[in-house]
Design an enzyme around this catalytic site. Structure first.
Site, PDB file in Angstrom:
ATOM      1  N   SER A   1     -20.526   0.888  -3.772  1.00  0.00           N
ATOM      2  CA  SER A   1     -19.719  -0.323  -3.957  1.00  0.00           C
ATOM      3  C   SER A   1     -18.413  -0.319  -3.166  1.00  0.00           C
ATOM      4  O   SER A   1     -17.410  -0.840  -3.657  1.00  0.00           O
ATOM      5  CB  SER A   1     -19.432  -0.556  -5.443  1.00  0.00           C
ATOM      6  OG  SER A   1     -20.635  -0.799  -6.142  1.00  0.00           O
TER       7      SER A   1
ATOM      8  N   ASN B   1     -25.960   0.655   5.417  1.00  0.00           N
ATOM      9  CA  ASN B   1     -27.321   0.852   4.921  1.00  0.00           C
ATOM     10  C   ASN B   1     -27.814  -0.501   4.410  1.00  0.00           C
ATOM     11  O   ASN B   1     -27.430  -0.929   3.330  1.00  0.00           O
ATOM     12  CB  ASN B   1     -27.280   1.895   3.789  1.00  0.00           C
ATOM     13  CG  ASN B   1     -28.614   2.049   3.089  1.00  0.00           C
ATOM     14  OD1 ASN B   1     -29.642   1.574   3.568  1.00  0.00           O
ATOM     15  ND2 ASN B   1     -28.602   2.715   1.938  1.00  0.00           N
TER      16      ASN B   1
ATOM     17  N   GLU C   1     -22.567   9.774  -3.012  1.00  0.00           N
ATOM     18  CA  GLU C   1     -22.771   8.452  -3.602  1.00  0.00           C
ATOM     19  C   GLU C   1     -23.069   8.607  -5.093  1.00  0.00           C
ATOM     20  O   GLU C   1     -24.220   8.840  -5.474  1.00  0.00           O
ATOM     21  CB  GLU C   1     -23.947   7.749  -2.933  1.00  0.00           C
ATOM     22  CG  GLU C   1     -23.750   7.512  -1.460  1.00  0.00           C
ATOM     23  CD  GLU C   1     -24.615   6.352  -0.960  1.00  0.00           C
ATOM     24  OE1 GLU C   1     -24.056   5.412  -0.406  1.00  0.00           O
ATOM     25  OE2 GLU C   1     -25.836   6.396  -1.176  1.00  0.00           O
TER      26      GLU C   1
ATOM     27  N   GLY D   1     -24.213  -0.252  -5.915  1.00  0.00           N
ATOM     28  CA  GLY D   1     -24.644  -1.625  -6.192  1.00  0.00           C
ATOM     29  C   GLY D   1     -24.172  -2.159  -7.529  1.00  0.00           C
ATOM     30  O   GLY D   1     -24.639  -3.203  -7.976  1.00  0.00           O
TER      31      GLY D   1
ATOM     32  N   HIS E   1     -31.410   9.463  -0.283  1.00  0.00           N
ATOM     33  CA  HIS E   1     -30.701   8.398  -0.993  1.00  0.00           C
ATOM     34  C   HIS E   1     -31.164   8.359  -2.446  1.00  0.00           C
ATOM     35  O   HIS E   1     -32.345   8.581  -2.738  1.00  0.00           O
ATOM     36  CB  HIS E   1     -30.946   7.051  -0.310  1.00  0.00           C
ATOM     37  CG  HIS E   1     -30.032   5.984  -0.823  1.00  0.00           C
ATOM     38  ND1 HIS E   1     -30.255   5.347  -2.011  1.00  0.00           N
ATOM     39  CD2 HIS E   1     -28.877   5.480  -0.324  1.00  0.00           C
ATOM     40  CE1 HIS E   1     -29.264   4.483  -2.232  1.00  0.00           C
ATOM     41  NE2 HIS E   1     -28.419   4.545  -1.211  1.00  0.00           N
TER      42      HIS E   1
ATOM     43  N   LYS F   1     -30.644  -1.313   3.401  1.00  0.00           N
ATOM     44  CA  LYS F   1     -31.713  -1.202   2.397  1.00  0.00           C
ATOM     45  C   LYS F   1     -32.847  -2.175   2.764  1.00  0.00           C
ATOM     46  O   LYS F   1     -33.078  -2.405   3.951  1.00  0.00           O
ATOM     47  CB  LYS F   1     -31.165  -1.437   0.987  1.00  0.00           C
ATOM     48  CG  LYS F   1     -29.934  -0.555   0.730  1.00  0.00           C
ATOM     49  CD  LYS F   1     -29.522  -0.486  -0.692  1.00  0.00           C
ATOM     50  CE  LYS F   1     -28.292   0.411  -0.825  1.00  0.00           C
ATOM     51  NZ  LYS F   1     -27.855   0.602  -2.184  1.00  0.00           N
TER      52      LYS F   1
ATOM     53  N   GLU G   1     -31.831   6.025  -4.379  1.00  0.00           N
ATOM     54  CA  GLU G   1     -32.940   5.102  -4.658  1.00  0.00           C
ATOM     55  C   GLU G   1     -34.270   5.758  -4.318  1.00  0.00           C
ATOM     56  O   GLU G   1     -35.272   5.552  -5.009  1.00  0.00           O
ATOM     57  CB  GLU G   1     -32.722   3.792  -3.884  1.00  0.00           C
ATOM     58  CG  GLU G   1     -31.623   2.955  -4.542  1.00  0.00           C
ATOM     59  CD  GLU G   1     -30.861   2.055  -3.590  1.00  0.00           C
ATOM     60  OE1 GLU G   1     -31.337   1.803  -2.471  1.00  0.00           O
ATOM     61  OE2 GLU G   1     -29.765   1.599  -3.980  1.00  0.00           O
TER      62      GLU G   1
HETATM   63  P1  PGA Z   1     -23.551  -0.278  -2.215  1.00  0.00           P
HETATM   64  O1  PGA Z   1     -24.655   0.769  -1.677  1.00  0.00           O
HETATM   65  O2  PGA Z   1     -22.420  -0.257  -1.225  1.00  0.00           O
HETATM   66  O3  PGA Z   1     -24.252  -1.593  -2.272  1.00  0.00           O
HETATM   67  O4  PGA Z   1     -23.122   0.214  -3.560  1.00  0.00           O
HETATM   68  C1  PGA Z   1     -24.290   1.979  -1.096  1.00  0.00           C
HETATM   69  C2  PGA Z   1     -25.526   2.797  -0.802  1.00  0.00           C
HETATM   70  O5  PGA Z   1     -26.427   2.864  -1.660  1.00  0.00           O
HETATM   71  O6  PGA Z   1     -25.665   3.397   0.284  1.00  0.00           O
END
Ligand code: PGA
Length: 238
Positions: free
Chosen positions: A202, A5, A161, A167, A89, A7, A91
């Site tokens: 992460s 992903n 997640e 992140g 997601h 983003k 976010e």
């Molecule tokens: P990250 O993001 O690996 O940077 O923590 C994962 C995600 O939000 O899909």
């Protein structure tokens, strides 16, 4: 499956370098999904060629077509060669007000357009501290699961997640992740026993193997580490 992903990151140049490296790598012998930002989908599709990599988007509209300025429909994504779309997601839930109802509508729209869906769920740190993480995740999945017909189950991938791990550099332990994945599998009952459940938050080359060794963890949804071919491929190898 390992899904990257991106983003809102990258550029045309970066896409070229990254996708060529992943497409040609010997690790490209599993189900690998790349989810770049909308403007790069077509370029990434062309770079993917017949390498077997799959293309996905990070969001789609809940409606099929019409006066929805700025939105992108599931049918357009299908048209462009996407096979998947990431929906729900954290976010999007936290920053763009996507409710469980909206996520369920988007899921329906995506499935109707012939896309597979990576449905993201996960609790915040506060929710985990109060011990309601399973309740939260069950609630996030309920409307979507209720709306699925028998044929839809094959088109669904769930990504767990935990928001506190996205992140932040803080990964759930393999045991924490496994416990939630087993719970999610249980929520889906007999019909959902073959649904892939990915872990995200992460994931890095050194944490991937421990997570993927768990019996209910079928792969990963990778954010930051998917922007670097070397790290992403190490995760695929794991
Ligand atoms: P990250 O993001 O690996 O940077 O923590 C994962 C995600 O939000 O899909």
């Amino acid at each position: 499956m390992v899904a990257g992903n991106w983003k809102m990151n990258g550029s045309l140049e970066m896409a070229g370098v990254l996708v060529r490296a992943v497409a040609q790598a010997e690790e490209n012998n599993r189900e690998i999904l790349l989810c770049p930002p909308f403007p790069y989908l077509q370029t990434v599709r062309d770079l993917i060629g017949d390498s077997g990599l799959q293309l996905g988007a990070q969001n789609c509209a809940a409606d099929a077509s019409g006066a929805f300025t700025g939105e992108v429909s599931a049918a357009m994504l299908k048209d462009l060669g996407c096979s998947y779309v990431i929906l729900g997601h954290s976010e999007r839930r936290a920053l763009y007000g996507e409710t469980d109802e909206i996520v369920a509508r988007k899921t329906r729209a995506a499935l109707d357009a012939g896309l597979k869906v990576v449905l993201c769920v996960g609790e915040t740190l506060e929710q985990r501290k109060s011990g309601v993480e399973e309740q939260v995740v069950a609630e996030q999945m309920k409307l979507v699961l209720d709306s699925l017909g028998t044929a839809d189950w094959d088109e669904l991938v769930v990504a767990y997640e935990p928001v506190w791990a996205i992140g932040t550099g803080e990964t759930a332990t393999p045991e924490q992740a496994q416990a939630m994945h087993a719970f999610i599998r249980n929520c889906m009952g007999e019909t959902g026993s073959n649904v892939q459940i990915l872990y995200g938050g992460s994931v890095k080359p050194d944490s991937a193997a421990g997570l993927f060794a768990q019996s209910d963890i079928d792969g990963g949804l990778i954010g930051g580490a998917s922007l670097d071919a070397e790290q992403f491929l190490k995760i695929c190898a794991a």
